[in-house]
Design a protein around this motif. Structure first.
Motif, PDB file in Angstrom:
ATOM      1  N   HIS A 198       0.814  -1.221   0.000  1.00 24.01           N
ATOM      2  CA  HIS A 198       0.000   0.000   0.000  1.00 24.01           C
ATOM      3  C   HIS A 198       0.848   1.271   0.000  1.00 24.01           C
ATOM      4  CE1 HIS A 198      -3.976  -1.951   0.688  1.00 24.01           C
ATOM      5  NE2 HIS A 198      -3.215  -2.912   1.191  1.00 24.01           N
ATOM      6  N   ARG A 199       2.175   1.119  -0.071  1.00 20.51           N
ATOM      7  CA  ARG A 199       3.105   2.263  -0.117  1.00 20.51           C
ATOM      8  C   ARG A 199       2.989   3.142   1.137  1.00 20.51           C
ATOM      9  NH1 ARG A 199       3.814  -0.866  -3.801  1.00 20.51           N
ATOM     10  NH2 ARG A 199       4.287  -0.327  -5.960  1.00 20.51           N
ATOM     11  N   ILE A 200       2.938   2.490   2.307  1.00 23.05           N
ATOM     12  CA  ILE A 200       2.826   3.195   3.582  1.00 23.05           C
ATOM     13  C   ILE A 200       4.199   3.246   4.247  1.00 23.05           C
ATOM     14  CG2 ILE A 200       1.694   3.233   5.844  1.00 23.05           C
ATOM     15  CD1 ILE A 200      -0.250   3.587   3.537  1.00 23.05           C
ATOM     16  N   PRO A 201       4.686   4.402   4.653  1.00 24.27           N
ATOM     17  CA  PRO A 201       5.969   4.460   5.363  1.00 24.27           C
ATOM     18  C   PRO A 201       5.873   3.784   6.727  1.00 24.27           C
ATOM     19  CG  PRO A 201       4.920   6.624   5.352  1.00 24.27           C
ATOM     20  CD  PRO A 201       4.093   5.745   4.454  1.00 24.27           C
ATOM     21  N   VAL A 202       6.941   3.085   7.110  1.00 22.98           N
ATOM     22  CA  VAL A 202       6.997   2.356   8.374  1.00 22.98           C
ATOM     23  C   VAL A 202       8.122   2.935   9.224  1.00 22.98           C
ATOM     24  CG1 VAL A 202       7.394   0.127   9.477  1.00 22.98           C
ATOM     25  CG2 VAL A 202       6.132   0.246   7.312  1.00 22.98           C
ATOM     26  N   MET A 203       7.804   3.316  10.450  1.00 21.53           N
ATOM     27  CA  MET A 203       8.813   3.870  11.354  1.00 21.53           C
ATOM     28  C   MET A 203       8.948   2.957  12.573  1.00 21.53           C
ATOM     29  SD  MET A 203       9.135   7.745  12.807  1.00 21.53           S
ATOM     30  CE  MET A 203       7.711   7.585  13.873  1.00 21.53           C
ATOM     31  N   PRO A 204       9.987   2.121  12.626  1.00 21.92           N
ATOM     32  CA  PRO A 204      10.183   1.254  13.797  1.00 21.92           C
ATOM     33  C   PRO A 204      10.398   2.083  15.058  1.00 21.92           C
ATOM     34  CG  PRO A 204      11.507   0.511  11.936  1.00 21.92           C
ATOM     35  CD  PRO A 204      10.985   1.867  11.585  1.00 21.92           C
ATOM     36  N   TYR A 205       9.868   1.576  16.161  1.00 18.63           N
ATOM     37  CA  TYR A 205       9.915   2.313  17.424  1.00 18.63           C
ATOM     38  C   TYR A 205      10.307   1.376  18.545  1.00 18.63           C
ATOM     39  CZ  TYR A 205       8.430   5.671  21.016  1.00 18.63           C
ATOM     40  OH  TYR A 205       8.399   6.559  22.072  1.00 18.63           O
ATOM     41  N   GLY A 206      11.349   1.750  19.301  1.00 19.27           N
ATOM     42  CA  GLY A 206      11.801   0.953  20.433  1.00 19.27           C
ATOM     43  C   GLY A 206      11.345   1.566  21.746  1.00 19.27           C
ATOM     44  N   GLY A 207      12.292   2.200  22.457  1.00 21.92           N
ATOM     45  CA  GLY A 207      11.949   2.836  23.725  1.00 21.92           C
ATOM     46  C   GLY A 207      11.744   4.327  23.618  1.00 21.92           C
TER      47      GLY A 207
ATOM     48  N   CYS B  63      17.093 -12.820  22.755  1.00 27.61           N
ATOM     49  CA  CYS B  63      15.934 -12.073  23.236  1.00 27.61           C
ATOM     50  C   CYS B  63      15.312 -11.273  22.099  1.00 27.61           C
ATOM     51  CB  CYS B  63      16.302 -11.163  24.390  1.00 27.61           C
ATOM     52  SG  CYS B  63      17.434  -9.838  23.984  1.00 27.61           S
ATOM     53  N   GLU B  64      14.052 -10.915  22.306  1.00 28.02           N
ATOM     54  CA  GLU B  64      13.328 -10.153  21.304  1.00 28.02           C
ATOM     55  C   GLU B  64      13.664  -8.667  21.415  1.00 28.02           C
ATOM     56  OE1 GLU B  64       9.520 -13.112  20.676  1.00 28.02           O
ATOM     57  OE2 GLU B  64       9.279 -11.375  22.017  1.00 28.02           O
ATOM     58  N   ALA B  65      13.360  -7.943  20.354  1.00 28.68           N
ATOM     59  CA  ALA B  65      13.804  -6.557  20.234  1.00 28.68           C
ATOM     60  C   ALA B  65      13.198  -5.633  21.275  1.00 28.68           C
ATOM     61  CB  ALA B  65      13.478  -6.035  18.831  1.00 28.68           C
ATOM     62  N   GLY B  66      12.020  -6.003  21.807  1.00 35.94           N
ATOM     63  CA  GLY B  66      11.347  -5.127  22.752  1.00 35.94           C
ATOM     64  C   GLY B  66      11.767  -5.296  24.191  1.00 35.94           C
ATOM     65  N   VAL B  67      12.740  -6.149  24.477  1.00 37.47           N
ATOM     66  CA  VAL B  67      13.200  -6.316  25.857  1.00 37.47           C
ATOM     67  C   VAL B  67      13.951  -5.060  26.288  1.00 37.47           C
ATOM     68  CG1 VAL B  67      14.576  -7.702  27.452  1.00 37.47           C
ATOM     69  CG2 VAL B  67      13.359  -8.805  25.575  1.00 37.47           C
ATOM     70  N   ILE B  68      13.586  -4.524  27.450  1.00 37.43           N
ATOM     71  CA  ILE B  68      14.245  -3.333  27.977  1.00 37.43           C
ATOM     72  C   ILE B  68      15.687  -3.684  28.363  1.00 37.43           C
ATOM     73  CG2 ILE B  68      14.250  -1.705  29.920  1.00 37.43           C
ATOM     74  CD1 ILE B  68      11.176  -1.785  29.782  1.00 37.43           C
ATOM     75  N   LEU B  69      16.601  -2.786  28.080  1.00 35.96           N
ATOM     76  CA  LEU B  69      18.020  -3.052  28.308  1.00 35.96           C
ATOM     77  C   LEU B  69      18.287  -3.473  29.747  1.00 35.96           C
ATOM     78  CD1 LEU B  69      20.994  -3.096  27.605  1.00 35.96           C
ATOM     79  CD2 LEU B  69      21.020  -0.592  27.793  1.00 35.96           C
TER      80      LEU B  69
ATOM     81  N   ALA C  84      19.752   5.695  29.729  1.00 30.73           N
ATOM     82  CA  ALA C  84      18.348   5.375  29.446  1.00 30.73           C
ATOM     83  C   ALA C  84      18.059   3.889  29.527  1.00 30.73           C
ATOM     84  CB  ALA C  84      17.981   5.893  28.049  1.00 30.73           C
ATOM     85  N   GLU C  85      18.907   3.111  30.212  1.00 29.25           N
ATOM     86  CA  GLU C  85      18.758   1.663  30.176  1.00 29.25           C
ATOM     87  C   GLU C  85      17.463   1.164  30.813  1.00 29.25           C
ATOM     88  OE1 GLU C  85      21.645   0.594  33.984  1.00 29.25           O
ATOM     89  OE2 GLU C  85      22.512   0.910  32.003  1.00 29.25           O
ATOM     90  N   GLY C  86      16.800   1.989  31.620  1.00 24.12           N
ATOM     91  CA  GLY C  86      15.534   1.586  32.215  1.00 24.12           C
ATOM     92  C   GLY C  86      14.359   1.678  31.269  1.00 24.12           C
ATOM     93  N   THR C  87      14.522   2.331  30.127  1.00 20.55           N
ATOM     94  CA  THR C  87      13.433   2.453  29.147  1.00 20.55           C
ATOM     95  C   THR C  87      13.868   2.086  27.730  1.00 20.55           C
ATOM     96  OG1 THR C  87      13.954   4.824  29.023  1.00 20.55           O
ATOM     97  CG2 THR C  87      12.105   4.193  30.410  1.00 20.55           C
ATOM     98  N   ALA C  88      15.145   2.198  27.427  1.00 18.25           N
ATOM     99  CA  ALA C  88      15.636   1.835  26.094  1.00 18.25           C
ATOM    100  C   ALA C  88      15.456   0.343  25.868  1.00 18.25           C
ATOM    101  CB  ALA C  88      17.115   2.208  25.952  1.00 18.25           C
ATOM    102  N   ARG C  89      15.152  -0.038  24.631  1.00 19.65           N
ATOM    103  CA  ARG C  89      14.935  -1.448  24.296  1.00 19.65           C
ATOM    104  C   ARG C  89      16.069  -1.937  23.400  1.00 19.65           C
ATOM    105  NH1 ARG C  89       9.654  -2.749  25.950  1.00 19.65           N
ATOM    106  NH2 ARG C  89       8.486  -0.872  26.546  1.00 19.65           N
ATOM    107  N   ILE C  90      16.389  -3.205  23.520  1.00 18.81           N
ATOM    108  CA  ILE C  90      17.592  -3.723  22.886  1.00 18.81           C
ATOM    109  C   ILE C  90      17.532  -3.603  21.371  1.00 18.81           C
ATOM    110  CG2 ILE C  90      16.793  -6.126  22.773  1.00 18.81           C
ATOM    111  CD1 ILE C  90      20.366  -4.827  23.615  1.00 18.81           C
ATOM    112  N   GLY C  91      16.325  -3.683  20.778  1.00 15.03           N
ATOM    113  CA  GLY C  91      16.236  -3.512  19.335  1.00 15.03           C
ATOM    114  C   GLY C  91      16.667  -2.125  18.901  1.00 15.03           C
TER     115      GLY C  91
END
Length: 471
Positions: A64-73, A112-118, A138-145
């Motif tokens: 559908h030509r939709i832009p995708v913006m990945p989001y971690g923490g 581990c999966e990308a959404g695991v908090i550091l 930011a390790e309490g909110t940043a995610r490993i992905g």
């Protein structure tokens, strides 16, 4: 090729085809970033629970030509997670993909999966008797992905390397929706182009990291922390060389702290315990991790004596317990918070050859003075050459009064970094904030190769358009 916004029709398409994805409108947390430089716009957020759903989302977005913006923490400092203009993107949040799939202590590997908090990665490693050494504010909110997508640095790069050096394999969804099953646990795999290193640091522009095989390490038998007073950045570098000649890779962190940093902390965060009654012009925070049978306190005391004999240190404090060590680190970790309270006109994340650092700092004073009268707070990870070189208004003035000089100040710093063969982005990435800097200072051959790679892997340009490379 023209992209379309993630509208109600596309939301309906997603909801009809996805089994384990939560679709919502974007909350404020998805539209803000820590420094407030960029502000996003309300749009559609997809929170998948499986790699297969990430694959389906990206495949439908491509159709559908939709832009995708990945989001971690959401902790990035260069706007890679915020889209301020253009077609409304689909925000693809990995926060529900937060499972540790396996721990192999005998191999020193965690999957581990990308959404695991550091911080949870660190905790899981510790529970297995191992260490995952990536450490940042930011390790309490940043995610490993997100850490992988930006190749995050932090305080332990001197000993363990950047995030890139802590990854053995990846699972990722490519821009056409294909899943790359690259979760290898191998230390050697010499089978052609390394897609792992291509995706690490690509900031979501070449695909979506969904899981990773991470390197673990033995826990140090002991840890020692100290702050030593040194005369200048030059003597600090000599002290670093002395420390490494005596202790080798046992030196985990070596942080440079300026007197201006102590002054800002005293003014804005008086509750932070300072190690000296009178703030020194320059000091270094040192952490070592020792082996069995070795006393970290004795090693630091011997280093201080050797530094004193060599004229490299004049005073120092060695932490006598965990609380004192935490207090020392609180000084370093609260410097950015104090900076924010003062109001930086320019915050720079630069790296330089180690031997060039003293000359760069000295030359920077005159370059900034040529623009106007300002305060400079230079601090950072001296051990790996990464400085945070920040410019502030004089007392009684605010950064808003100098906004018309911001571009000139940033240009002066980055030009000087370029002259010293350094990098304008050491650990924060390019994002959207530094696209023009990459064009100005980047090697033409490298930029051409980057654009060719982007065109080959993402010919529709749907992956995080506007980040890293101009669209």
């Amino acid at each position: 090729m023209t992209l379309r916004s993630a509208d109600a029709a596309f939301e309906s398409t997603l909801s009809g085809q996805l089994a384990d994805t939560v679709l919502t409108r974007s909350e404020p947390r998805y539209l803000e970033e820590p420094r407030g430089t960029f502000t996003g716009r309300e749009t559609l957020v997809a929170r998948p629970g499986t790699t297969e759903d990430v694959s389906a989302i990206v495949r439908l977005a491509a159709e559908h030509r939709i832009p995708v913006m990945p989001y971690g923490g959401g902790t990035g400092l260069v706007g890679g997670q915020i889209s301020p203009d253009g077609p409304l993107p689909l925000i693809l949040s990995l926060e529900r993909m937060n499972r540790v799939r396996a721990v192999h202590p005998e191999e020193n590997v965690m999957i581990c999966e990308a959404g695991v908090i550091l911080a949870d990665v660190q905790k899981t490693a510790a529970e297995a008797g191992r260490l995952f050494p990536l450490s940042l504010a930011a390790e309490g909110t940043a995610r490993i992905g997100g850490n992988l997508a930006t190749n995050a640095g932090g305080t332990a790069v001197l000993r363990y390397g950047n995030t890139r050096d802590l990854c053995l394999g990846l699972e990722a969804v490519l821009p056409d929706g294909q899943i790359w099953h690259g979760l290898r646990r191998l230390r050697k795999d010499n089978t052609g182009y390394d897609l792992r290193h291509l995706l690490i640091g690509s900031e979501g522009t070449l695909g979506v990291i969904t899981a990773a095989s991470l390197k673990l390490f033995p826990q140090p038998a002991g840890t020692g922390t100290a702050i030593f007073v040194t005369e200048s950045p030059a003597t600090a570098l000599s002290l670093l060389a002395l420390a490494r000649s005596r202790l080798g890779d046992l030196v985990t962190a070596f942080e440079l702290i300026s007197g201006q940093a102590f002054a800002f902390l005293a003014a804005e965060l008086p509750q932070v315990r300072q190690p000296f009654g009178d703030a020194p012009a320059w000091s270094v925070l040192i952490e070592i991790g020792t082996v069995e049978g070795m006393s970290p306190d004795e090693a630091l005391a011997e280093l201080f004596e050797a530094g004193l004999d060599a004229g490299l240190v004049s005073d120092g404090v060695i932490a006598q317990n965990a609380r004192e060590a935490d207090d020392f680190w609180a000084v370093r970790e609260n410097i950015p918070i104090a900076n924010k309270a003062v109001g930086a006109i320019v915050s720079s994340d630069v790296s330089l050859p180690l031997s060039a650092i003293p000359s760069f700092i000295e030359a920077g004073v005159s370059r900034i003075a040529a623009v106007g009268d300002f305060r400079i707070n230079c601090f950072g990870h001296l051990g790996d050459g990464n400085l945070h070189y920040n410019i502030f208004p004089m007392p009684g003035r605010t950064k808003k009064e100098h906004l018309n000089q911001r571009a000139d100040l940033q240009r002066a710093i980055h030009d000087l970094v370029h002259e010293f063969d350094g990098s304008f982005s050491a650990e924060h990435g390019v994002g959207r904030l530094k696209v023009a800097d990459l064009e100005r200072y980047g090697d033409p051959a490298k930029l051409g190769a980057m654009r060719a790679i982007k065109a080959a892997l993402d010919p529709l340009g749907i992956m995080n358009p506007g980040a890293v490379l101009r669209t």
